[in-house]
Design a protein around this motif. Structure first.
Motif, PDB file in Angstrom:
ATOM      1  N   UNK A 150       0.842  -1.355  -0.041  1.00 60.89           N
ATOM      2  CA  UNK A 150      -0.037  -0.184   0.015  1.00 60.89           C
ATOM      3  C   UNK A 150       0.832   1.377  -0.225  1.00 60.89           C
ATOM      4  N   UNK A 151       0.167   2.284  -0.149  1.00 64.86           N
ATOM      5  CA  UNK A 151       0.864   3.578  -0.079  1.00 64.86           C
ATOM      6  C   UNK A 151       1.665   3.902   0.961  1.00 64.86           C
ATOM      7  N   UNK A 152       1.135   3.336   2.171  1.00 64.73           N
ATOM      8  CA  UNK A 152       1.713   3.439   3.654  1.00 64.73           C
ATOM      9  C   UNK A 152       2.920   2.437   3.883  1.00 64.73           C
ATOM     10  N   UNK A 153       3.175   1.693   2.696  1.00 71.99           N
ATOM     11  CA  UNK A 153       4.362   0.415   3.093  1.00 71.99           C
ATOM     12  C   UNK A 153       5.470   0.809   3.695  1.00 71.99           C
ATOM     13  N   UNK A 154       5.954   0.221   4.756  1.00 71.80           N
ATOM     14  CA  UNK A 154       7.269   0.388   5.413  1.00 71.80           C
ATOM     15  C   UNK A 154       7.885  -0.928   5.495  1.00 71.80           C
ATOM     16  N   UNK A 155       9.328  -1.017   5.143  1.00 72.28           N
ATOM     17  CA  UNK A 155       9.704  -2.111   5.428  1.00 72.28           C
ATOM     18  C   UNK A 155      10.304  -2.358   6.768  1.00 72.28           C
ATOM     19  N   UNK A 156      10.264  -3.582   7.280  1.00 70.22           N
ATOM     20  CA  UNK A 156      10.656  -3.874   8.750  1.00 70.22           C
ATOM     21  C   UNK A 156      12.160  -3.330   9.000  1.00 70.22           C
ATOM     22  N   UNK A 157      12.566  -3.105  10.118  1.00 71.10           N
ATOM     23  CA  UNK A 157      13.780  -2.759  10.693  1.00 71.10           C
ATOM     24  C   UNK A 157      14.376  -3.699  10.971  1.00 71.10           C
ATOM     25  N   UNK A 158      15.784  -3.977  10.532  1.00 69.80           N
ATOM     26  CA  UNK A 158      16.719  -4.991  10.919  1.00 69.80           C
ATOM     27  C   UNK A 158      17.451  -4.604  12.202  1.00 69.80           C
ATOM     28  N   UNK A 159      17.385  -5.657  13.124  1.00 75.00           N
ATOM     29  CA  UNK A 159      17.873  -5.327  14.252  1.00 75.00           C
ATOM     30  C   UNK A 159      19.317  -6.237  14.568  1.00 75.00           C
ATOM     31  N   UNK A 160      20.401  -5.656  14.299  1.00 74.24           N
ATOM     32  CA  UNK A 160      21.532  -6.646  14.380  1.00 74.24           C
ATOM     33  C   UNK A 160      21.958  -6.498  15.840  1.00 74.24           C
ATOM     34  N   UNK A 161      22.379  -7.962  16.400  1.00 76.63           N
ATOM     35  CA  UNK A 161      22.852  -7.979  17.695  1.00 76.63           C
ATOM     36  C   UNK A 161      23.974  -9.101  17.911  1.00 76.63           C
ATOM     37  N   UNK A 162      24.736  -8.928  18.941  1.00 78.23           N
ATOM     38  CA  UNK A 162      25.756 -10.090  19.253  1.00 78.23           C
ATOM     39  C   UNK A 162      25.094 -10.991  19.720  1.00 78.23           C
ATOM     40  N   UNK A 163      23.988 -10.927  20.500  1.00 78.24           N
ATOM     41  CA  UNK A 163      23.290 -12.055  21.147  1.00 78.24           C
ATOM     42  C   UNK A 163      21.790 -12.010  20.844  1.00 78.24           C
ATOM     43  N   UNK A 164      21.005 -12.704  20.441  1.00 81.63           N
ATOM     44  CA  UNK A 164      19.695 -12.647  20.222  1.00 81.63           C
ATOM     45  C   UNK A 164      18.932 -13.672  21.373  1.00 81.63           C
TER      46      UNK A 164
END
Length: 550
Positions: free
Chosen positions: A164-178
């Protein structure tokens, strides 16, 4: 133009329940004064909004987690003053003169786990933990085959998958430990377990579904701190489970029915059984003149010690219900979830200090688990749930021998099976179907008993209309031929929130209709559907139930 935001952190915790918050708090305490960044992501609209438990809690765990906090400031409810087990018949009851082993709750506390988690979140924030609510995380990030973080869900997508017009890709969260702290049947946790075969050589995890209502009752109906667990009616000897009644402060009472998902009847309806259970005089007299104020449902992992997966991989750990830290028959998991989070915090702090977050280094977490109260409580009852695979009487015999042999029983390690595999085809089920068993007790008066749609209203469940349906039929043709024709679409019965409807048109054609807006995220469909036909995936952040005191 599309772009992905990238955020970096030292530790990413996926899930804001008891285990995730305990991980954050204990890690922050250990690393106090360092520059370690701890980030916690919760898919619920707020901390606590997706949290449901009975709950009667072994509260001493909070003294370990929060040594600098006044114990009286923790929002526990009432200390248990009476604890009884009651056997129910259709119209009667009697209290057992003894406690079944491991079922004593004296000195424990009733509580709303949602309120506990809200409190823990304030503690975590005060210690510098960053907490973000209303964000679903639906993808694990990998680098060179190793976990390196996770990604939040893309938004602005319609129910066909178009942007849609308001499409927003998700945020990549890089972490040493998940840290995966998603709770029972966690979406990413299952992906992690499957990718790395973390359950290889382990028993299959088995689950129960608990349905719960919170009531306001008349003065004198039940004392705060009175605790009752029920056995028997409305369950048969082939169905595992029981009910609970917990007296709370301010003339409130938490009630519920918990039933193992390894039942055989493809038409069994746990929500319906809960409404039948309330009609027993022992229960109904407590609720008479009262008012139901909140409803919810969740699954509980009951497989026990032999169903625990491997708990670590390179750069990642599993904590809490997602791992299966619940003891049976006590059905206690909150204190174990918190303890697992604390031990994860210890292992992560050591790994960060050594600048080594490999699987070899993080295996320290599993060693800590196995030298803690978690194993001390889970190992002696390691065969309990599997012992009931073939009904109540054989289960009781198995349990009695386990009590005499430190949990081993007569046959050593007992096996479990997938709950879905226990379901019998309609033509092969030779007993009365659920509605035939209780045909006179399934007319709901909306005073004592409620239909599913009414209960869902009291969960405050809601979902964005513009998104892909988060309940997915993996193979529609196979679903029609197998799940509908052979099993009668069991999801219509087992879903406690009336998400599934089997529609039959004038020509007799049948199709499954999905009302995803009703979903309370119990994930029963992901567990119990024959052939694994339905997959539960995370919907948009902030969607789902919005519990206050569950």
């Amino acid at each position: 133009m599309e772009h992905n935001d990238i955020v970096s952190t030292d530790v990413l915790i996926v899930g804001g329940g008891a285990s995730g918050l305990a991980t954050a708090i204990h890690l922050a305490d250990i690393l106090e004064g360092s520059n370690c960044k701890i980030l916690l992501i919760e898919k619920g609209n707020s901390i606590g909004s997706h949290i449901l438990s009975g709950a009667v809690i072994k509260a001493d765990i909070f003294r370990d987690l929060l040594p600098d906090i006044d114990f009286s400031s923790i929002p526990l409810n009432a200390k248990v003053i009476q604890d009884k087990t009651v056997y129910l018949t259709e119209n009667g009851s009697f209290k057992l003169p003894f406690h079944p082993p491991y079922m004593n709750n004296m000195d424990n506390y009733t509580a709303s786990l949602g309120q506990i988690c809200k409190f823990l979140a304030t503690v975590a924030k005060d210690k510098g933990v960053e907490i973000y609510t209303g964000f679903s995380v639906d993808e694990i990030l990998y680098k060179d085959g190793k976990v390196c973080g996770a990604k939040t869900k893309d938004t602005g997508i319609d129910h066909h998958g178009a942007k849609l017009e308001n499409f927003q890709a998700g945020t990549q969260i890089e972490a040493k430990v998940t840290v995966f702290a998603e709770g029972s049947r966690g979406y990413l946790t299952q992906k992690l377990i499957n990718k790395f075969k973390l359950d290889e050589g382990k028993n299959k995890q088995v689950y129960s579904l608990g349905v719960k209502e919170l009531w306001s009752v008349t003065d004198g109906s039940i004392k705060a701190g009175e605790v009752y667990h029920t056995m028997g009616y409305p369950l048969s000897v082939d169905e595992f489970g029981g009910g609970f009644i917990y007296g709370l402060n301010d003339n409130k009472v938490a009630i519920g029915l918990v039933v193992g998902l390894d039942y055989k009847d493809p038409t069994f309806d746990i929500h319906g059984a809960f409404q039948v259970w309330k009609q027993n005089p022992f229960v109904s007299k407590i609720l008479k003149g009262g008012k139901m104020i909140e409803f919810g449902a969740k699954t509980l992992p009951e497989g026990g010690y032999f169903s625990l997966p491997k708990l670590y991989v390179d750069n990642a750990l599993i904590v809490g219900d997602g791992a299966g830290f619940i003891t049976m028959p006590a059905l206690k998991g909150v204190h174990l979830a918190i303890k697992s989070g604390m031990l994860a915090g210890v292992a992560i702090a050591d790994a960060l200090e050594k600048n080594d977050t490999s699987a070899k280094q993080l295996s320290e977490y599993e060693k800590l688990i196995n030298s803690s109260l978690i194993k001390d409580e889970m190992y002696p009852v390691r065969n309990f749930r599997a012992g009931f695979n073939n009904g109540l009487f054989r289960g009781a015999l198995n349990f009695s021998t386990q009590l005499l042999t430190s949990g081993a029983g007569l046959f050593g390690k007992l096996q479990t099976h997938e709950d879905r595999d226990a379901t019998i085809k309609l033509k092969d089920y030779d007993k009365l179907f659920f509605k035939e068993r209780f045909e006179k007790r399934l007319e709901f008066d909306k005073v004592l008993t409620f239909d599913k749609a009414t209960d869902v209203y009291f969960s405050k469940a809601s979902h964005d209309e513009e998104q892909l349906v988060h309940l997915q039929i993996d193979n529609p043709a196979s679903y029609k031929e197998v799940n509908i024709k052979l099993y009668g679409a069991p999801c219509v019965a087992f879903c406690p929130a009336e998400v599934y409807e089997l529609h039959t048109d004038k020509s007799g054609h049948q199709e499954l209709r999905i009302h995803a807006e009703n979903c309370v995220h119990c994930k029963t469909c992901d567990i119990k559907s024959p052939n694994g036909a339905i997959s539960w995936v995370v919907p948009n952040g902030g969607n789902g139930p919005d519990y206050d005191n569950m």
